[in-house]
Design a protein around this motif. Structure first.
Motif, short mmCIF file in Angstrom:
data_model
loop_
_atom_site.label_atom_id
_atom_site.label_comp_id
_atom_site.label_asym_id
_atom_site.label_seq_id
_atom_site.Cartn_x
_atom_site.Cartn_y
_atom_site.Cartn_z
N HIS A 1 -24.90 66.09 38.42
CA HIS A 1 -23.51 65.81 38.08
C HIS A 1 -22.22 64.91 38.54
O HIS A 1 -22.07 64.01 37.87
CB HIS A 1 -22.57 67.33 37.65
CG HIS A 1 -21.17 67.14 37.33
ND1 HIS A 1 -20.96 66.56 35.93
CD2 HIS A 1 -20.29 67.54 37.68
CE1 HIS A 1 -19.58 66.65 35.90
NE2 HIS A 1 -19.19 67.24 36.98
N LEU A 2 -22.44 65.00 39.87
CA LEU A 2 -21.75 64.16 40.79
C LEU A 2 -22.14 62.68 40.56
O LEU A 2 -21.54 61.74 40.60
CB LEU A 2 -21.77 64.56 42.08
CG LEU A 2 -20.93 65.94 42.75
CD1 LEU A 2 -21.30 66.17 43.99
CD2 LEU A 2 -19.46 65.83 42.41
N ALA A 3 -23.59 62.70 40.51
CA ALA A 3 -24.17 61.22 40.35
C ALA A 3 -23.63 60.55 38.89
O ALA A 3 -23.48 59.48 38.99
CB ALA A 3 -25.66 61.46 40.60
N GLU A 4 -23.89 61.36 38.01
CA GLU A 4 -23.55 61.05 36.56
C GLU A 4 -22.25 60.90 36.48
O GLU A 4 -22.02 60.01 35.50
CB GLU A 4 -24.05 62.40 35.82
CG GLU A 4 -25.55 62.16 35.73
CD GLU A 4 -25.78 63.85 34.95
OE1 GLU A 4 -24.99 64.37 34.46
OE2 GLU A 4 -26.96 64.13 34.90
N ILE A 5 -21.25 61.13 37.14
CA ILE A 5 -19.82 60.62 36.80
C ILE A 5 -19.45 59.34 37.80
O ILE A 5 -18.32 58.99 37.79
CB ILE A 5 -18.67 62.01 37.19
CG1 ILE A 5 -18.84 62.45 38.62
CG2 ILE A 5 -19.07 63.06 36.25
CD1 ILE A 5 -18.05 63.44 38.85
N GLY A 6 -20.66 59.14 38.44
CA GLY A 6 -20.15 57.92 39.12
C GLY A 6 -20.20 57.64 40.58
O GLY A 6 -19.90 56.77 41.43
#
Length: 329
Positions: free
Chosen positions: A166-171
């Motif tokens: 999730h942290l990666a997906e939000i940038g």
């Protein structure tokens, strides 16, 4: 009052009263007669005498690492609820996170004090396996998966992987991790492994200076976050192995003037009561701790009743709760 007097008043034999008290077979007519006499007289059977006759103490020992832990207290709630309506009571042993104390309680409980043990484990050492190799009481392990014992455990790898992804997906490009000791196979090793696999799957780099080990309290989270911050390596997201650790980490970050949810995205595991009341509320994983306690209790009762002698394994799922500490603005 004693069994003979109860039998005389009920018009049955003393052996019928004994069978009634020990859940043995007895006709409904005799059962009702004995029940009425016991109710009218207020008779309470001697626990010690019952234990001598049946070799049962109607106690389940529950060994916990620390009662102050919210996750542990929720597991104990589940065990207590599962025992409701049974003849068993709970006997708690708090080790204060001492492995030596844990081993002491295992030795103490082996000597006919309890009928079975639910161990809310953190780390299994060689000495644990030596003690449990020929243990005389049934064992259920909660919060760890142990091959040789019935176990109820959580998807710690999946939980960490989901949060980090999730942290990666939000940038987030440089994600820090505050983890626990790898000696703890669940909250420690499995969650760190989930973090590392999520970085790999997202094609993000791993920087050793962006990881630090913490114990299971806020002070540890604060100190680990300080260590990462002082490494000089920039980061824009932080995954913490527990919500409690994340609370300490966010305190340090706030002291540096960094805004959680804006300058730094932060998330934990556990869905502690505080996590949703923070400003901003914290993204986390809800693990079903109470359900784990209920399942461990069910396993133990089945073992004590001879319904399941095999070593059962149950892995419980989780819920991902996204809150403002990781929301994109």
């Amino acid at each position: 009052m004693n069994i003979s007097e109860i039998a005389k008043l009920a018009g049955v034999s003393p052996s019928a009263v004994s069978r009634y008290l020990n859940n043995g077979y007895i006709s409904e007519e005799k059962k009702e007669a004995i029940r009425k006499v016991i109710e009218d007289t207020g008779y309470t059977p001697s626990q010690s005498a019952q234990a001598m006759r049946t070799k049962r103490h109607n106690l389940i020992g529950v060994i916990v690492p620390r009662l102050s832990s919210e996750s542990v207290s929720r597991m104990v709630d589940g065990i207590t609820e599962g025992l409701r309506g049974t003849r068993y009571n709970i006997l708690l042993a708090n080790t204060y996170n001492s492995l030596d104390k844990e081993l002491d309680f295992l030795n103490i409980f082996s000597n006919n004090i309890v009928d079975g043990i639910i161990l809310i484990g953190t780390m299994f050492s060689r000495k644990h396996h030596e003690i449990l190799k020929n243990y005389p009481k049934p064992i259920v392990v909660l919060a760890q998966c142990e091959k040789k014992y019935s176990s109820v455990y959580y998807d710690d790898f999946g939980a960490a992987h989901t949060v980090t992804s999730h942290l990666a997906e939000i940038g987030c490009k440089n994600i820090a991790c505050i983890h626990c000791t790898a000696k703890d196979k669940s909250a420690g090793k499995a969650r760190l492994d989930g973090f590392l696999k999520a970085l790999e799957d997202a094609g993000l780099p791993f920087y050793p200076e962006l990881t630090a080990e913490s114990n299971f309290n806020m002070e540890g989270g604060y100190g680990a976050m300080k260590k990462i911050f002082e490494s000089g390596k920039s980061f824009d997201g932080v995954f913490c192995a527990t919500d409690t650790i994340a609370l300490g980490a966010r305190n340090f970050l706030s002291e540096q003037g960094l805004r959680i949810g804006e300058d730094i995205k932060l998330a934990g595991v556990g869905d502690s009561k505080m996590s949703k009341y923070l400003t901003p509320p914290m993204t986390t994983i809800r693990l079903h701790y109470k359900t784990g306690g209920l399942e461990a209790c069910r396993m133990m009762i089945n073992k004590l009743n001879g319904k399941n002698s095999s070593d059962e394994k149950i892995r419980l799922g989780y819920e991902f709760i996204i809150r403002q500490s990781t929301q994109v603005r």
